[in-house]
Design an enzyme around this catalytic site. Structure first.
Site, PDB file in Angstrom:
ATOM      1  CG  HIS A  18      20.578   5.517 -15.676  1.00  0.00           C
ATOM      2  ND1 HIS A  18      21.934   5.625 -15.812  1.00  0.00           N
ATOM      3  CD2 HIS A  18      20.361   5.111 -14.392  1.00  0.00           C
ATOM      4  CE1 HIS A  18      22.521   5.326 -14.643  1.00  0.00           C
ATOM      5  NE2 HIS A  18      21.573   5.010 -13.782  1.00  0.00           N
ATOM      6  CG  HIS A  41      21.878  -1.035  -3.692  1.00  0.00           C
ATOM      7  ND1 HIS A  41      20.616  -1.346  -3.271  1.00  0.00           N
ATOM      8  CD2 HIS A  41      22.709  -1.970  -3.147  1.00  0.00           C
ATOM      9  CE1 HIS A  41      20.665  -2.429  -2.501  1.00  0.00           C
ATOM     10  NE2 HIS A  41      21.926  -2.825  -2.410  1.00  0.00           N
ATOM     11  CB  SER A 101      19.988   6.063 -10.191  1.00  0.00           C
ATOM     12  OG  SER A 101      20.782   5.649  -9.101  1.00  0.00           O
ATOM     13  CD  GLU A 119      27.310   3.511  -2.351  1.00  0.00           C
ATOM     14  OE1 GLU A 119      26.579   3.274  -3.315  1.00  0.00           O
ATOM     15  OE2 GLU A 119      28.174   2.694  -1.949  1.00  0.00           O
ATOM     16  N   GLY A 148      21.192  -0.084   2.297  1.00  0.00           N
ATOM     17  CA  GLY A 148      19.937   0.323   1.663  1.00  0.00           C
ATOM     18  C   GLY A 148      18.783  -0.624   1.949  1.00  0.00           C
ATOM     19  CG  ASP A 168      21.377  -0.313  -9.830  1.00  0.00           C
ATOM     20  OD1 ASP A 168      21.618  -1.422 -10.340  1.00  0.00           O
ATOM     21  OD2 ASP A 168      21.910   0.754 -10.212  1.00  0.00           O
TER      22      ASP A 168
HETATM   23  C1  LIG Z   1      25.216  -0.691  -9.377  1.00  0.00           C
HETATM   24  S1  LIG Z   1      25.832   0.468  -8.257  1.00  0.00           S
HETATM   25  C2  LIG Z   1      24.587   1.683  -8.168  1.00  0.00           C
HETATM   26  C3  LIG Z   1      24.454   2.546  -9.371  1.00  0.00           C
HETATM   27  C4  LIG Z   1      23.401   3.616  -9.252  1.00  0.00           C
HETATM   28  N1  LIG Z   1      22.131   3.077  -8.763  1.00  0.00           N
HETATM   29  C5  LIG Z   1      23.176   4.288 -10.584  1.00  0.00           C
HETATM   30  O1  LIG Z   1      22.317   3.831 -11.362  1.00  0.00           O
HETATM   31  O2  LIG Z   1      23.846   5.289 -10.866  1.00  0.00           O
HETATM   32  C6  LIG Z   1      25.637  -0.342  -6.719  1.00  0.00           C
HETATM   33  C7  LIG Z   1      26.077   0.484  -5.540  1.00  0.00           C
HETATM   34  O3  LIG Z   1      25.548  -0.137  -4.353  1.00  0.00           O
HETATM   35  C8  LIG Z   1      26.469   0.020  -3.311  1.00  0.00           C
HETATM   36  N2  LIG Z   1      26.091  -0.985  -2.295  1.00  0.00           N
HETATM   37  C9  LIG Z   1      26.450  -2.282  -2.191  1.00  0.00           C
HETATM   38  N3  LIG Z   1      25.782  -2.889  -1.191  1.00  0.00           N
HETATM   39  C10 LIG Z   1      24.958  -1.937  -0.651  1.00  0.00           C
HETATM   40  C11 LIG Z   1      23.988  -1.942   0.398  1.00  0.00           C
HETATM   41  N4  LIG Z   1      23.712  -3.059   1.082  1.00  0.00           N
HETATM   42  N5  LIG Z   1      23.335  -0.792   0.681  1.00  0.00           N
HETATM   43  C12 LIG Z   1      23.589   0.351  -0.015  1.00  0.00           C
HETATM   44  N6  LIG Z   1      24.487   0.415  -1.028  1.00  0.00           N
HETATM   45  C13 LIG Z   1      25.157  -0.722  -1.345  1.00  0.00           C
HETATM   46  C14 LIG Z   1      27.812  -0.163  -3.972  1.00  0.00           C
HETATM   47  O4  LIG Z   1      28.832   0.429  -3.189  1.00  0.00           O
HETATM   48  C15 LIG Z   1      27.575   0.547  -5.317  1.00  0.00           C
HETATM   49  O5  LIG Z   1      27.965   1.891  -5.230  1.00  0.00           O
END
Ligand SMILES: C[S@@+](CC[C@H](N)C(=O)[O-])C[C@H]1O[C@@H](n2cnc3c(N)ncnc32)[C@H](O)[C@@H]1O
Length: 287
Positions: A18, A41, A101, A119, A148, A168
């Site tokens: 971040h 993500h 994020s 998401e 995503g 991410d």
């Molecule tokens: C590491 S977390 C994201 C944290 C966020 N970027 C942050 O920094 O606050 C990963 C997220 O991606 C989601 N996710 C997993 N596979 C995904 C996909 N193919 N497309 C979109 N989201 C996905 C998960 O449900 C999870 O909420």
């Protein structure tokens, strides 16, 4: 079980990611022309560190909570981040909030900028949408419950022709996200060669991560007019070849803004000294 970022919110990897994300956004906002933030993500946007999920591993204790409690040298990027974390804690029931994020990105966006947050988990997406709309009802953003990676081709190239793409993923399956991230870089560069990409990756064994990184430039398109450039920022709290769990956090930046590497060399040692106090076991690196 599906990955839930709430278990890890505010840990040292989130801090590293971040601080970097905010610095990239500030760098893009130095030019008047608008840009698109595409967060593939997105997670739930805001987390409650006092909730049962977050308290289970208590990962924020050695992350954001340690940083908030420490005297911090005068590094603007860290102060900017801490200021926004404190801002996210204002208002009712927010004392233990931690911004994700999407929430952080919306704090930086100007009138001329836009954001898309994707998401895949419906419950996480519902929480994301609710938290963002409550915090910033008029902001110019779209939130989608979708894959995503698949949405990159829909949103790029964008009319502004300036974009920051944050990728991410959870890296739950051993190899698939590592391969998907490289495919995502290729898709983005093919559609918008000047896009800035920020890709988070876990460092468990540095030898594996290093070999993966080395192969990336040869696996993505090189536009003759805008050949891509690559920058890595790494912070680890345990030796990077310790085979137990998450040792370090990495950010691969494609097409990094001018002089961001110089700034990383200012903020990484401060983050490292604070999050990995003596006797230090980890380290940091910019390359
Ligand atoms: C590491 S977390 C994201 C944290 C966020 N970027 C942050 O920094 O606050 C990963 C997220 O991606 C989601 N996710 C997993 N596979 C995904 C996909 N193919 N497309 C979109 N989201 C996905 C998960 O449900 C999870 O909420």
């Amino acid at each position: 079980m599906k990955y839930r970022h709430a278990f890890h919110a505010g840990n040292f990897a989130d801090v590293h990611k971040h601080v970097t994300l905010l610095a990239l956004l500030r760098a893009l906002a130095r030019k008047e022309k608008g840009f698109l933030v595409l967060d593939t993500h997105a997670g739930r946007g805001r987390y409650d560190l006092a909730a049962a999920d977050a308290r289970k591993g208590d990962e924020s204790r050695s992350g954001i909570e340690r940083l908030l409690a420490a005297p911090i040298a005068d590094v603007p990027e860290i102060h900017d981040y801490l200021e926004l974390v404190r801002r996210s804690r204002k208002g009712p029931h927010a004392r233990h909030a931690y911004p994700g994020s999407p929430w952080l990105a919306l704090q930086v966006l100007r009138q001329q900028d836009r954001a898309v947050f994707v998401e895949t988990q419906p419950s996480e997406h519902a929480a994301l949408d609710a938290s963002l709309r409550a915090a910033t009802p008029s902001a110019r953003f779209v939130s989608e419950c979708a894959d995503g990676y698949a949405r990159l081709a829909h949103w790029l190239p964008n009319v502004e022709r300036r974009a920051l793409v944050l990728v991410d993923p959870p890296y739950e399956e051993s190899r698939s996200d590592f391969d998907a991230v490289v495919a995502a870089i290729a898709t983005v560069l093919r559609r918008l060669p000047t896009a800035v990409l920020a890709l988070w990756y876990p460092i468990k064994d540095e030898r594996d991560t290093g070999a993966w990184l080395e192969r990336i430039p040869a696996r993505v398109p090189h536009d003759a007019a805008h050949p891509p450039t690559f920058l890595c920022s790494e912070l680890w709290l345990r030796p990077p070849d310790n085979r137990v769990g998450l040792n370090g956090s990495g950010m691969l930046i494609v097409n990094p803004p001018w002089q961001i590497d110089t700034r990383m060399r200012e903020w990484l040692p401060v983050l490292h000294a604070t999050l990995d106090p003596a006797p230090a076991r980890g380290g940091w690196r910019v390359r």
